[in-house]
Design a protein around this motif. Structure first.
Motif, PDB file in Angstrom:
ATOM      1  N   UNK A  58       0.841  -1.197   0.000  1.00 42.47           N
ATOM      2  CA  UNK A  58       0.000   0.000   0.000  1.00 42.47           C
ATOM      3  C   UNK A  58       0.879   1.250   0.000  1.00 42.47           C
ATOM      4  N   UNK A  59       0.560   2.182  -0.890  1.00 41.21           N
ATOM      5  CA  UNK A  59       1.339   3.406  -1.048  1.00 41.21           C
ATOM      6  C   UNK A  59       0.422   4.607  -0.844  1.00 41.21           C
ATOM      7  N   UNK A 118       1.745  -4.854 -14.711  1.00 40.76           N
ATOM      8  CA  UNK A 118       0.634  -5.365 -13.922  1.00 40.76           C
ATOM      9  C   UNK A 118      -0.681  -4.799 -14.456  1.00 40.76           C
ATOM     10  N   UNK A 119      -1.777  -5.462 -14.097  1.00 40.52           N
ATOM     11  CA  UNK A 119      -3.100  -5.099 -14.583  1.00 40.52           C
ATOM     12  C   UNK A 119      -3.757  -4.100 -13.648  1.00 40.52           C
ATOM     13  N   UNK A 120      -4.201  -2.971 -14.188  1.00 40.79           N
ATOM     14  CA  UNK A 120      -4.931  -1.978 -13.404  1.00 40.79           C
ATOM     15  C   UNK A 120      -6.373  -2.443 -13.251  1.00 40.79           C
ATOM     16  N   UNK A 121      -6.773  -2.706 -12.014  1.00 42.15           N
ATOM     17  CA  UNK A 121      -8.094  -3.276 -11.730  1.00 42.15           C
ATOM     18  C   UNK A 121      -9.119  -2.223 -11.350  1.00 42.15           C
ATOM     19  N   UNK A 145      -3.705  -2.434  -8.563  1.00 39.61           N
ATOM     20  CA  UNK A 145      -3.148  -3.338  -9.564  1.00 39.61           C
ATOM     21  C   UNK A 145      -2.959  -4.731  -8.970  1.00 39.61           C
ATOM     22  N   UNK A 146      -2.844  -5.716  -9.875  1.00 42.35           N
ATOM     23  CA  UNK A 146      -2.348  -7.038  -9.525  1.00 42.35           C
ATOM     24  C   UNK A 146      -1.570  -7.574 -10.717  1.00 42.35           C
ATOM     25  N   UNK A 180       0.292 -10.561  -4.269  1.00 43.16           N
ATOM     26  CA  UNK A 180      -0.356  -9.431  -3.601  1.00 43.16           C
ATOM     27  C   UNK A 180      -0.862  -8.396  -4.597  1.00 43.16           C
ATOM     28  N   UNK A 181      -1.706  -7.520  -4.108  1.00 42.71           N
ATOM     29  CA  UNK A 181      -2.156  -6.351  -4.855  1.00 42.71           C
ATOM     30  C   UNK A 181      -1.197  -5.190  -4.574  1.00 42.71           C
ATOM     31  N   UNK A 182      -1.189  -4.221  -5.470  1.00 45.46           N
ATOM     32  CA  UNK A 182      -0.497  -2.953  -5.247  1.00 45.46           C
ATOM     33  C   UNK A 182      -1.550  -1.864  -5.248  1.00 45.46           C
TER      34      UNK A 182
END
Length: 247
Positions: free
Chosen positions: A137-138, A156-159, A168-169, A176-178
């Motif tokens: 997490x940012x 990565x894919x922007x969800x 993203x994932x 993990x997710x970003x």
């Protein structure tokens, strides 16, 4: 061409101790092939890991300031009992409660032995298959602007992208997710925690760095000298490194 996040880089006075903490916290292993301590899934050092985003703890001479980190980990749990057990185990390992202004929330905020904040989440269906790290997490001021930069920077894919968050994932839908979350905080000190990105095998690192500069990244001089990685900041000043691709 695009990059992928492969490590969360954590600066520490005692990288071995912090690495051991995170290895025990996540049920992973700590490896010290040099001056840094790499934390990744058990079974031998595999880098880059095909699924997980590892943790690389690097030595620095400066202690952490009281300023809240702009990057932290969210840990996944599978039940209320698991969450309670994990919080108790982490405290026994040396984690301490942390107050980042969260008030009454269903997750628990802790800090590692050198004060780096992280969250132990309540069970959430979206994180059921991430492994122990649910998300990196940012904090940011403008998730939509971050989505534009990081969406071009990474493969990565922007969800999801809203005024409040960008998520993203990996393109494979694993690990993990970003998540970039909108917060009112502004950068006051150098980042204690940052992302390390890696080109795909066969990609040209210099070309990737040039592409990032064209997207709005800025060169960062931390006194790193002649090293095989390149230090940059994104348009909001988040520090990150582009590593040399594997051979």
């Amino acid at each position: 061409m695009a990059l992928r996040p492969v490590m969360v880089n954590v600066k520490a006075l005692d990288p071995s101790a912090v690495g051991r903490f995170w290895a025990m916290a996540l049920g992973w292993s700590a490896y010290s092939p040099g001056v840094t301590t790499y934390v990744g899934p058990p079974g031998g050092l595999v880098w880059p890991d095909p699924v997980a985003v590892g943790i690389d703890v690097v030595p620095v001479p400066e202690a952490r300031t009281a300023t809240k980190n702009r990057v932290h980990l969210d840990l996944a749990t599978t039940s209320a009992a698991h969450q309670a057990e994990l919080v108790a185990r982490l405290k026994a390992l040396g984690a301490t409660p942390a107050d980042v202004g969260q008030s009454d929330v269903p997750w628990t905020v802790l800090a590692d032995p050198e004060g780096n904040e992280f969250c132990v989440l309540e069970p959430r269906e979206i994180y059921r298959d991430t492994g122990p790290v649910a998300a990196v997490v940012v904090d940011c001021a403008d998730p939509r602007a971050m989505a534009r930069f990081w969406g071009e920077a990474m493969d990565w894919t922007l969800l999801e992208v809203t005024d409040d968050r960008a998520v993203w994932r990996s393109a494979e839908g694993v690990g993990p997710y970003l998540e970039f979350l909108r917060t009112p905080d502004v950068k006051a000190v150098p980042d204690r925690v940052h992302l390390d990105l890696l080109p795909r095998p066969g990609d040209d690192k210099a070309a990737e760095v040039a592409r990032l500069r064209a997207l709005g990244a800025t060169d960062l001089d931390l006194g790193q000298g002649d090293v095989p990685w390149t230090c940059l900041t994104d348009p909001e000043g988040h520090e990150f490194c582009v590593l040399a691709p594997p051979h």
